[in-house]
Design a protein around this motif. Structure first.
Motif, PDB file in Angstrom:
ATOM      1  N   UNK A 161      49.894  33.194  12.132  1.00 51.27           N
ATOM      2  CA  UNK A 161      49.788  34.627  12.363  1.00 51.27           C
ATOM      3  C   UNK A 161      50.893  35.144  13.274  1.00 51.27           C
ATOM      4  N   UNK A 162      51.184  36.397  13.139  1.00 54.03           N
ATOM      5  CA  UNK A 162      52.204  37.008  13.991  1.00 54.03           C
ATOM      6  C   UNK A 162      51.584  37.550  15.283  1.00 54.03           C
ATOM      7  N   UNK A 163      50.345  37.169  15.552  1.00 54.69           N
ATOM      8  CA  UNK A 163      49.647  37.608  16.757  1.00 54.69           C
ATOM      9  C   UNK A 163      49.256  36.414  17.630  1.00 54.69           C
ATOM     10  N   UNK A 164      48.959  36.711  18.881  1.00 55.32           N
ATOM     11  CA  UNK A 164      48.345  35.711  19.752  1.00 55.32           C
ATOM     12  C   UNK A 164      46.924  35.516  19.238  1.00 55.32           C
ATOM     13  N   UNK A 165      46.433  34.282  19.282  1.00 54.85           N
ATOM     14  CA  UNK A 165      45.073  34.003  18.838  1.00 54.85           C
ATOM     15  C   UNK A 165      44.295  33.335  19.960  1.00 54.85           C
ATOM     16  N   UNK A 166      43.067  33.787  20.129  1.00 51.87           N
ATOM     17  CA  UNK A 166      42.138  33.200  21.094  1.00 51.87           C
ATOM     18  C   UNK A 166      40.901  32.806  20.298  1.00 51.87           C
ATOM     19  N   UNK A 167      40.513  31.531  20.386  1.00 56.39           N
ATOM     20  CA  UNK A 167      39.355  31.039  19.630  1.00 56.39           C
ATOM     21  C   UNK A 167      38.357  30.453  20.625  1.00 56.39           C
ATOM     22  N   UNK A 168      37.124  30.894  20.531  1.00 54.51           N
ATOM     23  CA  UNK A 168      36.042  30.420  21.393  1.00 54.51           C
ATOM     24  C   UNK A 168      35.055  29.656  20.518  1.00 54.51           C
ATOM     25  N   UNK A 169      35.039  28.330  20.640  1.00 59.02           N
ATOM     26  CA  UNK A 169      34.106  27.493  19.879  1.00 59.02           C
ATOM     27  C   UNK A 169      32.783  27.499  20.635  1.00 59.02           C
ATOM     28  N   UNK A 170      31.780  28.165  20.070  1.00 56.26           N
ATOM     29  CA  UNK A 170      30.489  28.280  20.743  1.00 56.26           C
ATOM     30  C   UNK A 170      29.517  27.170  20.359  1.00 56.26           C
ATOM     31  N   UNK A 171      29.609  26.717  19.133  1.00 54.38           N
ATOM     32  CA  UNK A 171      28.694  25.684  18.652  1.00 54.38           C
ATOM     33  C   UNK A 171      29.419  24.740  17.711  1.00 54.38           C
ATOM     34  N   UNK A 186      42.525  38.052  17.490  1.00 54.07           N
ATOM     35  CA  UNK A 186      43.965  38.085  17.258  1.00 54.07           C
ATOM     36  C   UNK A 186      44.491  39.329  17.949  1.00 54.07           C
ATOM     37  N   UNK A 187      45.489  39.122  18.791  1.00 47.43           N
ATOM     38  CA  UNK A 187      46.015  40.201  19.611  1.00 47.43           C
ATOM     39  C   UNK A 187      47.498  40.376  19.287  1.00 47.43           C
ATOM     40  N   UNK A 188      47.857  41.570  18.850  1.00 48.17           N
ATOM     41  CA  UNK A 188      49.256  41.867  18.526  1.00 48.17           C
ATOM     42  C   UNK A 188      50.109  41.702  19.783  1.00 48.17           C
ATOM     43  N   UNK A 189      51.314  41.148  19.664  1.00 48.03           N
ATOM     44  CA  UNK A 189      52.174  40.954  20.845  1.00 48.03           C
ATOM     45  C   UNK A 189      52.389  42.230  21.661  1.00 48.03           C
ATOM     46  N   UNK A 197      43.913  28.708  22.752  1.00 48.96           N
ATOM     47  CA  UNK A 197      44.888  29.792  22.798  1.00 48.96           C
ATOM     48  C   UNK A 197      46.113  29.381  21.986  1.00 48.96           C
ATOM     49  N   UNK A 198      46.587  30.281  21.128  1.00 49.65           N
ATOM     50  CA  UNK A 198      47.755  30.000  20.303  1.00 49.65           C
ATOM     51  C   UNK A 198      48.751  31.145  20.376  1.00 49.65           C
ATOM     52  N   UNK A 199      50.012  30.794  20.472  1.00 48.05           N
ATOM     53  CA  UNK A 199      51.074  31.790  20.434  1.00 48.05           C
ATOM     54  C   UNK A 199      51.299  32.246  18.994  1.00 48.05           C
ATOM     55  N   UNK A 200      51.965  33.394  18.814  1.00 50.01           N
ATOM     56  CA  UNK A 200      52.285  33.841  17.456  1.00 50.01           C
ATOM     57  C   UNK A 200      53.094  32.790  16.695  1.00 50.01           C
ATOM     58  N   UNK A 201      52.852  32.737  15.395  1.00 51.97           N
ATOM     59  CA  UNK A 201      53.552  31.843  14.471  1.00 51.97           C
ATOM     60  C   UNK A 201      53.215  30.360  14.649  1.00 51.97           C
ATOM     61  N   UNK A 202      52.209  30.037  15.474  1.00 53.67           N
ATOM     62  CA  UNK A 202      51.803  28.647  15.658  1.00 53.67           C
ATOM     63  C   UNK A 202      50.803  28.298  14.562  1.00 53.67           C
ATOM     64  N   UNK A 203      51.102  27.338  13.694  1.00 54.60           N
ATOM     65  CA  UNK A 203      50.205  27.030  12.579  1.00 54.60           C
ATOM     66  C   UNK A 203      48.976  26.234  13.028  1.00 54.60           C
ATOM     67  N   UNK A 210      31.095  31.023  11.453  1.00 57.44           N
ATOM     68  CA  UNK A 210      31.510  30.900  10.071  1.00 57.44           C
ATOM     69  C   UNK A 210      31.280  32.136   9.215  1.00 57.44           C
ATOM     70  N   UNK A 211      30.689  33.227   9.734  1.00 63.50           N
ATOM     71  CA  UNK A 211      30.451  34.414   8.897  1.00 63.50           C
ATOM     72  C   UNK A 211      31.725  34.854   8.176  1.00 63.50           C
ATOM     73  N   UNK A 212      32.806  34.924   8.908  1.00 59.50           N
ATOM     74  CA  UNK A 212      34.093  35.277   8.332  1.00 59.50           C
ATOM     75  C   UNK A 212      34.893  33.977   8.319  1.00 59.50           C
ATOM     76  N   UNK A 213      34.978  33.340   7.181  1.00 60.39           N
ATOM     77  CA  UNK A 213      35.607  32.017   7.079  1.00 60.39           C
ATOM     78  C   UNK A 213      37.122  32.141   7.244  1.00 60.39           C
ATOM     79  N   UNK A 214      37.508  32.687   8.376  1.00 59.88           N
ATOM     80  CA  UNK A 214      38.902  33.053   8.596  1.00 59.88           C
ATOM     81  C   UNK A 214      39.784  31.919   9.086  1.00 59.88           C
ATOM     82  N   UNK A 215      39.223  30.787   9.466  1.00 59.27           N
ATOM     83  CA  UNK A 215      40.039  29.736  10.073  1.00 59.27           C
ATOM     84  C   UNK A 215      40.083  28.440   9.278  1.00 59.27           C
ATOM     85  N   UNK A 216      39.465  28.419   8.120  1.00 58.85           N
ATOM     86  CA  UNK A 216      39.422  27.193   7.335  1.00 58.85           C
ATOM     87  C   UNK A 216      40.764  26.867   6.693  1.00 58.85           C
TER      88      UNK A 216
END
Length: 185
Positions: free
Chosen positions: A34-44, A85-88, A65-71, A23-29
């Motif tokens: 996004x126009x990038x691929x997203x990989x999210x690792x839930x650790x806790x 977030x990884x640019x295509x 794992x999310x493809x670009x433009x997936x809300x 939660x340090x960077x509240x980037x997913x609330x």
């Protein structure tokens, strides 16, 4: 450490790779598209994943794992983890360098997202991979781009293997149940 961490393209200075902790960077609330691929690792923690118009419960040790433009958005007071977030263009470099057919298992165009619960046996492997990726993005040195590409390849392959193990176990369990039911009938 100040998050998010970025790697920019030497060609046009656009963001090729973004690494952040939450939660340090509240980037997913808030909802992401996004126009990038997203990989999210839930650790806790536990929480909810809002993807398109559906809510899914999520728990620790889950890889998303999310493809670009997936809300999507993540909500949960106790959630912490990593988002990349990884640019295509960066991602397709991985595909061009070798045949990483595992990405079709992870970034499946039919589903547009994948959720993988990592078992306790594979947990140290994934923790180590994310630590190495973070170290590679922090360390500005020769071969930084190549190192990140290599770690992303390994991450995709290991996630695909974990997915295949889960599906193989489920299929085996289903066949056992069917066999057992047939004997009972």
């Amino acid at each position: 450490m100040n998050y998010p961490l970025f790697l920019t393209s030497p060609i046009d200075q656009s963001i090729s790779f973004r690494f952040s902790r939450f939660p340090q960077d509240h980037c997913l609330e808030k909802a992401q598209r996004l126009s990038q691929f997203s990989v999210v690792w839930i650790q806790e923690g536990n929480g909810d994943l809002q993807a398109e118009f559906t809510t899914f419960p999520i728990t620790k040790n889950t890889l998303l794992f999310f493809e670009p433009e997936y809300p999507f958005s993540l909500k949960g007071e106790t959630l912490s983890g990593i988002v990349m977030n990884v640019h295509p263009d960066f991602f397709y470099t991985i595909k061009q360098q070798s045949e990483v057919s595992c990405d079709n298992i992870i970034f499946n165009r039919d589903k547009r997202s994948s959720f993988i619960h990592i078992n306790d046996k594979d947990l140290p492997l994934f923790d180590n991979l994310f630590q190495q990726i973070e170290l590679a993005i922090i360390t500005e040195a020769a071969g930084q781009f190549d190192l990140l590409v290599a770690y992303l390849k390994i991450l995709i392959i290991q996630a695909a293997r974990a997915t295949l193990k889960i599906h193989a176990h489920a299929t085996f369990s289903e066949s056992l149940d069917t066999t057992h039911q047939a004997k009972i009938l």
